[in-house]
Design a protein around this motif. Sequence first.
Motif, PDB file in Angstrom:
ATOM      1  N   THR A 157      23.459  51.045  47.921  1.00  0.00           N
ATOM      2  CA  THR A 157      23.326  51.017  46.539  1.00  0.00           C
ATOM      3  C   THR A 157      24.025  51.763  46.076  1.00  0.00           C
ATOM      4  O   THR A 157      24.429  51.747  45.111  1.00  0.00           O
ATOM      5  CB  THR A 157      21.662  49.829  45.984  1.00  0.00           C
ATOM      6  OG1 THR A 157      21.827  48.514  46.593  1.00  0.00           O
ATOM      7  CG2 THR A 157      21.923  49.953  44.993  1.00  0.00           C
TER       8      THR A 157
ATOM      9  N   THR B 265      22.426  38.237  45.799  1.00  0.00           N
ATOM     10  CA  THR B 265      21.330  38.747  46.961  1.00  0.00           C
ATOM     11  C   THR B 265      20.642  37.735  47.910  1.00  0.00           C
ATOM     12  O   THR B 265      21.272  36.379  47.552  1.00  0.00           O
ATOM     13  CB  THR B 265      20.143  39.054  45.954  1.00  0.00           C
ATOM     14  OG1 THR B 265      19.098  37.692  44.836  1.00  0.00           O
ATOM     15  CG2 THR B 265      20.155  39.951  44.769  1.00  0.00           C
TER      16      THR B 265
ATOM     17  N   GLY C  82      26.626  42.247  48.346  1.00  0.00           N
ATOM     18  CA  GLY C  82      26.334  43.527  48.119  1.00  0.00           C
ATOM     19  C   GLY C  82      27.203  44.226  47.123  1.00  0.00           C
ATOM     20  O   GLY C  82      28.417  44.012  47.234  1.00  0.00           O
TER      21      GLY C  82
ATOM     22  N   PHE D 237      20.949  42.855  42.654  1.00  0.00           N
ATOM     23  CA  PHE D 237      20.534  42.873  43.740  1.00  0.00           C
ATOM     24  C   PHE D 237      18.919  43.536  43.526  1.00  0.00           C
ATOM     25  O   PHE D 237      18.739  43.032  41.912  1.00  0.00           O
ATOM     26  CB  PHE D 237      20.236  44.656  44.555  1.00  0.00           C
ATOM     27  CG  PHE D 237      21.291  45.634  42.901  1.00  0.00           C
ATOM     28  CD1 PHE D 237      19.678  46.632  43.093  1.00  0.00           C
ATOM     29  CD2 PHE D 237      22.250  46.012  42.638  1.00  0.00           C
ATOM     30  CE1 PHE D 237      19.616  47.608  42.829  1.00  0.00           C
ATOM     31  CE2 PHE D 237      21.651  47.388  42.043  1.00  0.00           C
ATOM     32  CZ  PHE D 237      20.339  47.813  41.234  1.00  0.00           C
TER      33      PHE D 237
END
Length: 296
Positions: free
Chosen positions: A144, A61, A110, A134
Amino acid sequence: MTDALREAYRVMRTIRTFEERVRDEVATGEIPGFGHLHAGEEASAAGVCAHLDDRDAIASTHRGHGHCIAKGVDVKAMMAEIYGRKTGSCHGKGGSRHIADLSNGIVGGGPPLVCGTALAAKQQHTGGVGVAFFGDGAGNQGTTLEALNLASVWDLPALFIAENTGYAEATASAWSVASDNIADRAAGFGVPGVIVDGFDFFAVHEAAGEAIERARGGGGPTLIEVKFTRYSGQRESLDCLKWFRDRVTDSGELDPNVLDAIDAEVAKLIEEAVSEAKAAPKPTKDDLETDVYVSY
């Protein structure tokens, strides 16, 4: 076991000392940009990455220094990167929020990219896993949720680690997240959802170990929510390093002098990292177009 405990403490102490020094150096104005710190969240990075090896890849992150250190990225190269120096892990082009070292399995981008690394591991039968860290803010991102769905549909060896500090930068989770627990969303994708205490290294280590073992064995992805609050000042009751130190010394597993020696070694390492970073050359205009395209 004793060696593993020493290493876990060393990783967490390195993260804490690194981050506190970055905070101080940012205040001097010598470091360009901001320094988004992982201080107080060390048990998450250390507890998860203790189970990983060269087969595995992580996506971090913007508070990624701790994840990188726990995965094995060179501390001096990281400090040089944060200072924007040519000797940095990204040759001074990434900075604090974009540290990467592909030789250590670090990938930036990510959850969707972790699905790619997990798919590669599955197709190539390496036994590797992909791990995406995350924050609670990113938990509301469509990418996500799509990545969680894809990992479930393809039965990928992936872990999704939601580090929930209660705030997405300055926005409270209680205001912006409909459910009380990010891990509850796992049920919507047919994957296990686990909540752990982010101040307890051993809780994180156990939950991550079970999930990683299941993923390596073909059991698919897991969503783990690591809950803690932001660390600052003298909040000793919420300090994962203090919790760890008290537990291993009270049990007699480690001597306090051993931990003190690690503290001293880490302090020396970070001091050297800063000195070498300040002395290293900055990128020049000739470096501007390098590292842009892959040469085949």
